[in-house]
Each structure stands twice: as structure tokens, then as C-alpha cells.
Design a protein around this motif. Structure first.
Motif, PDB file in Angstrom:
ATOM      1  N   GLN A   1     -31.037  22.558 -27.312  1.00  0.00           N
ATOM      2  CA  GLN A   1     -31.603  23.841 -27.153  1.00  0.00           C
ATOM      3  C   GLN A   1     -30.986  24.590 -25.986  1.00  0.00           C
ATOM      4  O   GLN A   1     -30.946  23.932 -24.967  1.00  0.00           O
ATOM      5  CB  GLN A   1     -32.959  23.854 -27.001  1.00  0.00           C
ATOM      6  N   GLY A   2     -30.507  25.637 -26.229  1.00  0.00           N
ATOM      7  CA  GLY A   2     -29.754  26.485 -25.194  1.00  0.00           C
ATOM      8  C   GLY A   2     -28.486  25.886 -24.765  1.00  0.00           C
ATOM      9  O   GLY A   2     -27.752  26.265 -23.972  1.00  0.00           O
ATOM     10  N   ALA A   3     -28.010  24.838 -25.484  1.00  0.00           N
ATOM     11  CA  ALA A   3     -26.921  24.058 -25.093  1.00  0.00           C
ATOM     12  C   ALA A   3     -25.507  24.580 -26.051  1.00  0.00           C
ATOM     13  O   ALA A   3     -25.532  24.138 -27.055  1.00  0.00           O
ATOM     14  CB  ALA A   3     -26.878  22.704 -24.904  1.00  0.00           C
ATOM     15  N   ASP A   4     -24.985  25.657 -25.828  1.00  0.00           N
ATOM     16  CA  ASP A   4     -23.594  26.078 -26.567  1.00  0.00           C
ATOM     17  C   ASP A   4     -22.867  25.015 -26.472  1.00  0.00           C
ATOM     18  O   ASP A   4     -22.781  24.451 -25.447  1.00  0.00           O
ATOM     19  CB  ASP A   4     -23.165  27.227 -25.972  1.00  0.00           C
ATOM     20  N   ILE A   5     -21.922  25.109 -27.484  1.00  0.00           N
ATOM     21  CA  ILE A   5     -20.901  24.217 -27.554  1.00  0.00           C
ATOM     22  C   ILE A   5     -19.695  25.117 -27.409  1.00  0.00           C
ATOM     23  O   ILE A   5     -19.324  26.161 -28.242  1.00  0.00           O
ATOM     24  CB  ILE A   5     -20.700  23.315 -28.956  1.00  0.00           C
ATOM     25  N   THR A   6     -18.867  24.480 -26.428  1.00  0.00           N
ATOM     26  CA  THR A   6     -17.641  25.404 -26.144  1.00  0.00           C
ATOM     27  C   THR A   6     -16.462  25.008 -26.735  1.00  0.00           C
ATOM     28  O   THR A   6     -16.028  23.842 -26.155  1.00  0.00           O
ATOM     29  CB  THR A   6     -17.468  25.686 -24.559  1.00  0.00           C
ATOM     30  N   ILE A   7     -15.884  25.503 -27.307  1.00  0.00           N
ATOM     31  CA  ILE A   7     -14.397  24.996 -28.101  1.00  0.00           C
ATOM     32  C   ILE A   7     -13.745  26.142 -28.068  1.00  0.00           C
ATOM     33  O   ILE A   7     -13.819  27.500 -28.233  1.00  0.00           O
ATOM     34  CB  ILE A   7     -14.580  24.331 -29.264  1.00  0.00           C
ATOM     35  N   ASN A   8     -12.354  25.818 -28.485  1.00  0.00           N
ATOM     36  CA  ASN A   8     -11.452  26.979 -28.444  1.00  0.00           C
ATOM     37  C   ASN A   8     -11.007  27.309 -29.673  1.00  0.00           C
ATOM     38  O   ASN A   8     -11.004  26.765 -30.458  1.00  0.00           O
ATOM     39  CB  ASN A   8      -9.972  26.272 -27.747  1.00  0.00           C
ATOM     40  N   GLU A   9     -10.762  28.702 -29.757  1.00  0.00           N
ATOM     41  CA  GLU A   9     -10.314  29.492 -31.009  1.00  0.00           C
ATOM     42  C   GLU A   9      -8.808  29.392 -31.142  1.00  0.00           C
ATOM     43  O   GLU A   9      -8.051  29.579 -30.128  1.00  0.00           O
ATOM     44  CB  GLU A   9     -10.728  30.818 -30.963  1.00  0.00           C
ATOM     45  N   VAL A  10      -8.343  29.041 -32.416  1.00  0.00           N
ATOM     46  CA  VAL A  10      -6.995  29.016 -32.814  1.00  0.00           C
ATOM     47  C   VAL A  10      -6.657  30.667 -33.014  1.00  0.00           C
ATOM     48  O   VAL A  10      -7.015  30.873 -34.097  1.00  0.00           O
ATOM     49  CB  VAL A  10      -6.724  28.234 -33.819  1.00  0.00           C
ATOM     50  N   THR A  11      -5.841  31.175 -32.185  1.00  0.00           N
ATOM     51  CA  THR A  11      -5.649  32.541 -32.468  1.00  0.00           C
ATOM     52  C   THR A  11      -4.185  32.698 -33.130  1.00  0.00           C
ATOM     53  O   THR A  11      -3.889  34.060 -33.227  1.00  0.00           O
ATOM     54  CB  THR A  11      -5.814  33.254 -31.086  1.00  0.00           C
ATOM     55  N   GLY A  12      -3.497  31.762 -33.194  1.00  0.00           N
ATOM     56  CA  GLY A  12      -2.220  31.981 -33.842  1.00  0.00           C
ATOM     57  C   GLY A  12      -1.669  30.762 -34.700  1.00  0.00           C
ATOM     58  O   GLY A  12      -2.430  30.457 -35.492  1.00  0.00           O
ATOM     59  N   ASN A  13      -0.160  30.650 -34.889  1.00  0.00           N
ATOM     60  CA  ASN A  13       0.120  29.905 -35.903  1.00  0.00           C
ATOM     61  C   ASN A  13       0.701  28.938 -34.992  1.00  0.00           C
ATOM     62  O   ASN A  13       2.007  28.952 -34.441  1.00  0.00           O
ATOM     63  CB  ASN A  13       1.332  30.636 -36.810  1.00  0.00           C
ATOM     64  N   PRO A  14      -0.028  27.729 -34.551  1.00  0.00           N
ATOM     65  CA  PRO A  14       0.332  26.751 -33.600  1.00  0.00           C
ATOM     66  C   PRO A  14       1.580  26.249 -34.115  1.00  0.00           C
ATOM     67  O   PRO A  14       1.889  25.812 -35.015  1.00  0.00           O
ATOM     68  CB  PRO A  14      -0.754  25.897 -33.507  1.00  0.00           C
ATOM     69  N   SER A  15       2.823  25.958 -32.943  1.00  0.00           N
ATOM     70  CA  SER A  15       3.716  25.231 -33.235  1.00  0.00           C
ATOM     71  C   SER A  15       3.954  24.125 -32.183  1.00  0.00           C
ATOM     72  O   SER A  15       3.510  24.443 -30.953  1.00  0.00           O
ATOM     73  CB  SER A  15       5.091  26.057 -33.222  1.00  0.00           C
ATOM     74  N   ILE A  16       4.100  22.978 -32.415  1.00  0.00           N
ATOM     75  CA  ILE A  16       4.152  21.893 -31.590  1.00  0.00           C
ATOM     76  C   ILE A  16       5.452  21.219 -31.575  1.00  0.00           C
ATOM     77  O   ILE A  16       5.924  20.918 -32.828  1.00  0.00           O
ATOM     78  CB  ILE A  16       2.987  20.938 -31.940  1.00  0.00           C
ATOM     79  N   THR A  17       6.086  21.210 -30.470  1.00  0.00           N
ATOM     80  CA  THR A  17       7.357  20.354 -30.574  1.00  0.00           C
ATOM     81  C   THR A  17       7.065  18.893 -30.233  1.00  0.00           C
ATOM     82  O   THR A  17       6.320  18.404 -29.469  1.00  0.00           O
ATOM     83  CB  THR A  17       8.296  20.751 -29.295  1.00  0.00           C
ATOM     84  N   PHE A  18       8.013  18.250 -31.085  1.00  0.00           N
ATOM     85  CA  PHE A  18       7.532  16.789 -30.998  1.00  0.00           C
ATOM     86  C   PHE A  18       8.646  15.899 -30.899  1.00  0.00           C
ATOM     87  O   PHE A  18       9.375  15.111 -31.277  1.00  0.00           O
ATOM     88  CB  PHE A  18       7.087  16.207 -32.626  1.00  0.00           C
ATOM     89  N   GLY A  19       9.345  16.313 -29.695  1.00  0.00           N
ATOM     90  CA  GLY A  19      10.457  15.338 -29.227  1.00  0.00           C
ATOM     91  C   GLY A  19      11.857  15.827 -29.548  1.00  0.00           C
ATOM     92  O   GLY A  19      11.958  16.578 -30.516  1.00  0.00           O
ATOM     93  N   SER A  20      12.830  15.201 -28.942  1.00  0.00           N
ATOM     94  CA  SER A  20      14.202  15.382 -28.953  1.00  0.00           C
ATOM     95  C   SER A  20      14.911  14.094 -29.278  1.00  0.00           C
ATOM     96  O   SER A  20      14.680  13.362 -28.271  1.00  0.00           O
ATOM     97  CB  SER A  20      14.780  16.496 -27.948  1.00  0.00           C
ATOM     98  N   TYR A  21      15.781  13.878 -30.066  1.00  0.00           N
ATOM     99  CA  TYR A  21      16.193  12.798 -30.409  1.00  0.00           C
ATOM    100  C   TYR A  21      17.889  12.669 -30.424  1.00  0.00           C
ATOM    101  O   TYR A  21      18.424  13.778 -31.369  1.00  0.00           O
ATOM    102  CB  TYR A  21      15.794  12.018 -31.616  1.00  0.00           C
TER     103      TYR A  21
END
Lengths: 145, 739
Positions: B479-499
Motif C-alpha cells: 500500500q502506497g508503495a509505487d513502483i518506479t520504472i522507466n519509460e521507453v520513449t524512443g526506438n532504442p538502439s544498442i551497440t554490441f561491440g566492434s570486432y
């Protein structure tokens, strides 16, 4: 005619041949009409220790194609013109398109060389990334209206 | 302060040189033992070469040389005895060859001009018409400055680095020098490699003391070194230090390269810069200092005499030194650094020198830099035997019109997507909330508003903006304990290394149809890469679609998209329709209770308002108790189904799949062919390499085969002879250059 006798150790397709002097300034007697490209001469020389000669009057080098010992200790020799040596300086400065070369510095490695045998068997190399998909529990994505 | 560089006392057999003491005095009480000092100028028979001789600007202050310094000062040299220790400076010394003494036969460190107090500092610029003048005079460089230095002063300026080489005795005439100098603000500790006549050697670093002075420390385990307070400036831009060295005796340049990197494990913290030596193969030694076995070294060896220890390296440093008669070294030292998230590395020119230029790391492999073979900066995965490959036209073509991709933000309409790490607490809260009925319409009814719930295991956190996702649980503990999580607001891109994808043949066989490359991308599987990426670096970037739970992976090479693949990244957490019904039915009971409680509460509150007395307060309490009881009942009922909200993770989450990038290169086997060209024995002489270059026979050596030879310029030859010459050239001639 004046002939210089040499012993040439280079192959016929060598530009700037290596040869050692056997005898300089040998007197040669032309027998009939002398073909500049394939001269036959009677040399005032009695040994067969040469395989290459130069005729000063013609300004050309010759590979010996036949030799025979004549009476009176003369050598009858027939030669074939060696234009590579006779015109070595001009050839050396002639612009050419070199398609193949021994010198690695002239090598163009990105041009396919069909003369290099390609082994049919293959080898596999691999590069494995050092980044791993999240090592944690991942993420939860919740969509709400 | 000068530390000399590149002293190769290649004394001839049975020769030796002696030096007398210089006029320089120093205060032993103020001087750390074994410090390296700059002393006066006493000429010796050691000559700079004309090639790099720098002139003297007599008008400039603090110049040390009164004449054009054709002669080096003996005091510039510091010496080491047979223990590998420096001679005490105020003593006379002598240096003999190893036939007489078991002493150092060669050592090599860098020459650095230090202005410890910034009072005699003169920036030397060899591009100056004067060629740069020498550092301050002996007077100014004596130890007054040193004495005045306090422990608080911790800045050491490396003003000038000049490489040179000189030799003694009968070898003097053989010397040649080249040098380069740049301005640095850096702390550098050179490393000396001592080679004794029994062919053992040691590496000994010169370590800066707390006054910023290099001091002799003796052979140490490099990993045990710790920086003291003499490394003042931290620079977060530093990424790593790279040095490259080419080394080949007699045969000169382009025998291969060895890339080394000193990586700042904790960028910007000097103490955490690692220290590297290198073995005889030029390979990085990361665990302790190296005692190379040089017993077999004769005419071909690498000498890696430097370790780098510092915090800011503004420009590349290129100590290199050549001696046509003895050996050549080409070395490039530089910083691999990051600016605006773009990596740069030092550029080495074809003559092995550096001019301080840098190049994009991503473009290094495609450049004509002499250190272009450094494509793997991991420090140990390079091929030191890779010969230099001149750039080919094709290498640059794909830089001309890169295919860029723009990930436009997506619109999600009324939907909002929130992302949270899978945390047991948060998950429990979400689960509880999702299985809880909230009758209060002013609060988020998660269950009714939920449109998707997925588990994703991305390579990195999905970018999201902080936002509070309000989930009001009704169970007492939430009760009364909100859950704080983050909103995805874009088109996420994630770099996964260079080889880096290494070449092997360094010729056409590295490409199709002979070689091919494939890449395995987690979530997406295997996809083919164009073979031109071999020898270059590729990077992978994921673009995630949190709505669909899909992912698209783009493979980049030189800012071009060279391959793409798609897959499913997310695993849906299923919801069963009957669960909703069950929840609604179960909630009905709670609703009734809630209504009753609410009525009671309202009545109680009303009574309290009217009576304004003790009884009113009691009624309020009774009413609230009824509400809470209703909530509890509703929650308990609804919560019976919460365990239904589970998703079984599959391969989409990469829980059981391969979770790393794998690049597979398929090439023909070498067979019996040997490096560096991997061709049959005597191939060059009998067949010749493909050249297709216009030149003259005189400029060539060995076999050449020409095409379409024009012999019209050969005067005096008959047509037949011209024809013969043409046939010879087109069938192959061997060009010799007899002496």
C-alpha cells in the motif's frame, strides 16, 4: 673484324647478363656474306672455352650456336644475335606495363592471381565477441494504455 | 633534465672510450641517488648526423650550445655499470665493449627534456627554421631548480622528445640519425633494456619520484609499480596507449608489426594504467617484466625498450632511429584516445615515422598507415607476421558514400512502454499489482490497461527515460508503495561491440570467392558478411522494437551497413483470458465488501462530522477498517492467480542460445605455403606476382613479364631484333643489376 670472347653464365632471357672475359680483341675472318643476326666467323683462336661474343663492328652481342675447330687452329663459330644485351640500356628505359614481377614491391595483392594454386580444403577462423547478452536476469517491458 | 635516448655503444672489438668528469656539480644532499642529471656540454667524438642536426638559435635564451651542436655532450649520457646501475655522475667512467667488461652492450631509452619547474622551459620546434634549439644552459639546468622544487609541485612537462643515435670509436662513421620531436604534457617512463654479453638481459624502468624526477629503481616487476604523486593531471579522454614497433635487422622496414596497448583499466586514473613490456616477438607481456631469451637472436630481433606510464599523451611520440648498417627500428607511440565517442589512434607514415597525426581508428585498417595492420587493439590477438600491405583502391571506395541509417523514434499512440530490470522485488510488486483489482478508477488499473508484458535480455540496458509507473497495490505490504520504472520513449538502439576481422593472405584470397565471412548475431542467427569486411572492423548495433519484441541488428563497416539480420528478442509473458474472468469473479466479493465498508465509512464519517465528538472518530475508524478489510479480501482473492503471470523464457531471451557475436571466416588452407605470401616455393622467381604496374625494366629486379610492349623507341635494332625483344619481354625476362 674484332671479336671479344666471353663466357656468359646468364640465361638467354636475362637483361644485363653476367659474363666473364675470355679473350678480347680476337681477329675474325668473315666467310662470305656475314649475317648480322646470325654471323659465321673464322676466329684466330683455338679454344672452345667461350659461349658468348661481341662483334665491335656490329655493336652486338651473340650467343654461340655452333663452334667447330678448323685447320690451322682456328675456330669457326656461328652466333645468334642477343638483342637483350645489345640494346640493354634502351630496353631498360623503355616504359612497359609489367603484368607479373618477382619483386614483391611491385606486387598488387588485390588483383586475382590465377596462377596461385588454391587449396580446396578450408580453414576456419573465428572471432568471438567479448560482449555477452546481458548477464543479469534481463528486463521486463510492460506496455500499458 | 635530459634523459638520453638510444645510446648504442657499438664499440668495435678491443676498443673503448673514456670520458672524464664534467664540470657540473650537484648537491648530493639534494639529489636522489641514481638520479639522472643533465650536466654541461663537453664535446666528445660523438656526432649527430647531418640529417637531423638541429641548429642553434644564439639569440634564444637559455641555450646550452654555443655552436651548432654537431657534437653531443658527454654529460648527456648516463651510464650503467655491470650491475645495470647508473654510474654515480660525479665520477669518471669509462665504457668498454663486452670483450673487456661484462657490461651493458646496448641500452635504449628516450631522450626527454624536462622542465621541472617551468622556468627554463623552451618549446622546441624542429619545424622551426632554426630546427629547434637546445634546452636551457647547464647553469639553468643544474639543480637549483631541483632544489627549489617542492613536493607540492607535481607537474612535469615533457617539452621535447628527440630521438637520435650515435656511436663510438670506429663505428662513428656508420651512424645515421633521425629524430622527431613534439610537445607533450605527459609523464613517460622509459624502460631500459640491458643486454649483457652472456645474452641475458633485463628490463628496467625509470620511474619518476615524487619530485617528478626519473630515478633508477632497478629491475622490478612492472605490475608492482605504482604511481606516486608525480602524475598530476587526470584526463578522462585517455583511452589507451598504443605503441607499434617495427624491427628488423639489416633488411629494414616492413617486416611486420607488433601492436601493443596499454589500457587504462580505470580511465583517467594513472595508478591503474597497466604497464607493458614485450617479448622478442613484440608481443605484449602483461604479467610482470620480461626476461626474453635472446640466445638465438642474431640478425633478426625486436627490441621493445619502452614502457609507457602516464596519464595524458597529447600527441604521438615517435622515437625511431635508423642505422643503415646495423639495424632499423621504426616505432610509433601514441595515444588511442576518444573524443566525442570517436576513437583515434596514432598514424605512422610509411617511413616508420610519425608526424603527430591521428586517424580514426575505424579507418586505420583501410589507410596507408604503416601500422594499418593494427586492427585488434585487444593487445594480444594481432599477427606480428602480417606483412605490410599497400592500400588498394578498393579499400577506400566504400568510404565514399556510406549508407547511414537513421532510427527515427517511433510513435506509440496512447500506449506507454516501461522497462525494468528483472528484480525480484520489482517483479513481485508488478506481479502483485497485475493480479490486483483496483476499484478506484482514479488510479491505474494495471490489469485492464496492460497490453503487453515481455521479458527481454538485451546486450545492454534499453535506454529509457525516468518515469514513475504508478501501480497501486492493495495488499497491505504494498500500500502506497509505487513502483518506479522507466519509460521507453524512443526506438532504442544498442551497440554490441566492434570486432576486427583479420586477414591472412593479405591479398585477393582474403576475399570472395576464396574467403567468406559470416556473423552470428544473438537473436538473429547467422548471416553472411560481404568479404570486403575482412581486414576491417565491423560493429553491430541492435535496434529494438519493444512493441513487437523484435530486434533488427545492423552490421557496420566504415560507417556502412554491410549486413542486417532480424530476430525476436522478447518473450511474452502470457496472460490467460480465464484469469481475467477469475479475477473479476473473485473481485466481485471484494467489491461487495468494499461497498459495504465504504458505506459504513461514509456513515461513520458523516456521523463524525455531525457529532464532532469521540463517537464520530470511532465511526471513521470503523469505516476505514471496513474498507481495508474489503481491500484485503479482494486482494487475497485476486492474488490467488498471480502465479499465472509467468512467462517461460525461450531462446528469444537468449537464455539457452549463444549469447555472443561470432564471426566465422572461411578461407582456403595454406597447404604447404609459407608466409608471408603463401605461394609455392620459388613462385616469385618462376611465375611472378601479379603487378599490373607501369614502369621500366631498369627499375625492376628479377623476373618481369610485360604486356603489349612497344619497342619502337629502340633505335638501331632491326625489326627482327625488335620483335625478339618484344617476345622476350612478353614472355618474361630476368632483370639483373650486376655490379
Amino acid at each position: 673484324m674484332t671479336v671479344h670472347l666471353y663466357n656468359c653464365s646468364s640465361a638467354s632471357n636475362v637483361l644485363n647478363k653476367s659474363y666473364s672475359i675470355v679473350q678480347n680483341n680476337i681477329t675474325a675472318i668473315a666467310k662470305g656474306i656475314v649475317d648480322v643476326d646470325n654471323p659465321t666467323l673464322l676466329l684466330d683462336y683455338s679454344s672452345l672455352d667461350f659461349n658468348y661474343f661481341y662483334i665491335s663492328e656490329f655493336g652486338r652481342y651473340y650467343n654461340v650456336t655452333s663452334r667447330s675447330l678448323e685447320q690451322g687452329e682456328h675456330i669457326r663459330v656461328t652466333g645468334q644475335s642477343d638483342p637483350l644485351e645489345s640494346f640493354a640500356a634502351q630496353i631498360g628505359s623503355t616504359p612497359v606495363l609489367v603484368t607479373r614481377a618477382e619483386d614483391p614491391s611491385l606486387r598488387n595483392p588485390d588483383l586475382a592471381d590465377n596462377a596461385i594454386p588454391i587449396v580446396s580444403d578450408i580453414q576456419l577462423d573465428k572471432v568471438i565477441g567479448d560482449e555477452v547478452i546481458g548477464s543479469g536476469n534481463g528486463m521486463v517491458v510492460i506496455g500499458v494504455i | 633534465m635530459i634523459i638520453n635516448k638510444t645510446v648504442y655503444p657499438d664499440v668495435g672489438s678491443n676498443t673503448y672510450c673514456t670520458w672524464s668528469n664534467s664540470a657540473v656539480t650537484y648537491d648530493a644532499a639534494q639529489t636522489l641517488e641514481h638520479s639522472i642529471f643533465y650536466a654541461g656540454s663537453v664535446s666528445e667524438n660523438v656526432q649527430f648526423c647531418d640529417e637531423t642536426n638541429y641548429s642553434y638559435d644564439a639569440a634564444a635564451p637559455n641555450c646550452n650550445f654555443s655552436v651548432k651542436p654537431k657534437a653531443i655532450t658527454k654529460a648527456d649520457v648516463f651510464f650503467i655499470n655491470d650491475d645495470g646501475r647508473f654510474f654515480n655522475f660525479n665520477n669518471s667512467w669509462e665504457f668498454r665493449n663486452d670483450k673487456d667488461y661484462n657490461i651493458v652492450t646496448e641500452f635504449d631509452i628516450s631522450q626527454f627534456y624536462f622542465d621541472l619547474n617551468q622556468i627554463t622551459c623552451t618549446v622546441h620546434d624542429l619545424s622551426d627554421p632554426d630546427g629547434g634549439h637546445a634546452l636551457g644552459s647547464a647553469t639553468t639546468m643544474t639543480f637549483d631548480a631541483y632544489r627549489s622544487q617542492t613536493a607540492d609541485y607535481k607537474k612535469t612537462h615533457l617539452i621535447r622528445s628527440l630521438s637520435y643515435r650515435y656511436m663510438y670509436g670506429d663505428s662513428t662513421s656508420l651512424c645515421k640519425y633521425k629524430g622527431v620531436a613534439s610537445y607533450y604534457d605527459v609523464n613517460v617512463a622509459p624502460m631500459i633494456r640491458y643486454v649483457f654479453n652472456d645474452k641475458t638481459c633485463i628490463y628496467t624502468p625509470v620511474i619518476f619520484n615524487t619530485y617528478g624526477l626519473p630515478t633508477w629503481q632497478g629491475p622490478v616487476n612492472l605490475n608492482s609499480l605504482t604511481a606516486s604523486g608525480n602524475f598530476p593531471e587526470q584526463n578522462s579522454d585517455i583511452y589507451s596507449l598504443v605503441y607499434t614497433m617495427y624491427g628488423k635487422w639489416y633488411e629494414g622496414f616492413v617486416s611486420g608489426n607488433a601492436a601493443h596497448m596499454v589500457t587504462a583499466a580505470n580511465i583517467g586514473v594513472v595508478d591503474n594504467l597497466t604497464v607493458h613490456a614485450a617479448n622478442d616477438q613484440g608481443q605484449q607481456v602483461t604479467n610482470g617484466y620480461h626476461m626474453p631469451d635472446i640466445s638465438s637472436i642474431d640478425t633478426d630481433k625486436y627490441m621493445i625498450p619502452v614502457f609507457i606510464w602516464g596519464n595524458r599523451w597529447d600527441k604521438s611520440i615517435a622515437p625511431f632511429f635508423t642505422d643503415e648498417f646495423v639495424m632499423r627500428y621504426f616505432a610509433s607511440f601514441g595515444l588511442r584516445f576518444k573524443v566525442d565517442n570517436v576513437m583515434y589512434v596514432g598514424y605512422m607514415q610509411q617511413d616508420g615515422t610519425c608526424n603527430g597525426d591521428y586517424i580514426l581508428e575505424s579507418e586505420l585498417a583501410d589507410s596507408d598507415s604503416a601500422n594499418r595492420n593494427i586492427t585488434d587493439f585487444s593487445g594480444s590477438n594481432y599477427d606480428a607476421n602480417v606483412p605490410y600491405v599497400p592500400p588498394s583502391p578498393g579499400d577506400d571506395e566504400d568510404n565514399t558514400d556510406p549508407i547511414s541509417t537513421v532510427a527515427a523514434p517511433f510513435g506509440t499512440g496512447l500506449a506507454h512502454y516501461y522497462v525494468s530490470t528483472v528484480d525480484s522485488t520489482v517483479l513481485s510488486q508488478i506481479s502483485e499489482a497485475m493480479s490486483t483489482w483496483d476499484i478506484d478508477t482514479s488510479k491505474k488499473d494495471l490489469y485492464r490497461n496492460l497490453i503487453s508484458c515481455k521479458i527481454i535480455k538485451p546486450p545492454a540496458g534499453i535506454p529509457a527515460s525516468p518515469s514513475t509507473f504508478e501501480i497501486y497495490g492493495v495488499k497491505p505490504q504494498y500500500q502506497g508503495a509505487d513502483i518506479t520504472i522507466n519509460e521507453v520513449t524512443g526506438n532504442p538502439s544498442i551497440t554490441f561491440g566492434s570486432y576486427s576481422i583479420p586477414r591472412k593472405f593479405n591479398d585477393f584470397r582474403d576475399y570472395a570467392p576464396y574467403s567468406k565471412a559470416e556473423i552470428y548475431i544473438p537473436y538473429c542467427g547467422w548471416t553472411a558478411l560481404p568479404s570486403h569486411v575482412i581486414g576491417k572492423s565491423v560493429s553491430v548495433e541492435y535496434f529494438t522494437d519493444v512493441i513487437a519484441g523484435t530486434v533488427k541488428a545492423l552490421v557496420y563497416c566504415n560507417n556502412n551497413v554491410v549486413a542486417e539480420a532480424a530476430g525476436v528478442m522478447a518473450v511474452d509473458i502470457p496472460f490467460a483470458a480465464e484469469n481475467v474472468g477469475a479475477k473479476v469473479a473473485a473481485a466481485t466479493t471484494g467489491l461487495l465488501s468494499y461497498g459495504q465498508g465504504a458505506l459504513q465509512a461514509s456513515a461513520g464519517i458523516g456521523q463524525a462530522v455531525v457529532s464532532k465528538g469521540k463517537q464520530g472518530t470511532k465511526n471513521i475508524a470503523n469505516g476505514l477498517a471496513s474498507v481495508i478489510g474489503a481491500y484485503n479480501q479482494m486482494a487475497m482473492t485476486a492474488n490467488e492467480n498471480w502465479t499465472e503471470i509467468n512467462g517461460k523464457s525461450g531462446d528469444g531471451c537468449c537464455l539457452s542460445g549463444i549469447s555472443t557475436i561470432i564471426i566465422k571466416i572461411t578461407r582456403p588452407k595454406y597447404g604447404n605455403f609459407q608466409a608471408p605470401y603463401y605461394v609455392p616455393e620459388d613462385y616469385a622467381h618462376t611465375t611472378g606476382f601479379v603487378a599490373m604496374k607501369k614502369t621500366t625494366p631498369a627499375a625492376c629486379t628479377g623476373l618481369i613479364i610485360c604486356d603489349n610492349v612497344d619497342t619502337s623507341g629502340i633505335s638501331g635494332a632491326t625489326d627482327r631484333e625488335r620483335q625478339l625483344i618484344k617476345e622476350y619481354l612478353e614472355s618474361g625476362i630476368i632483370v639483373e643489376h650486376p655490379e
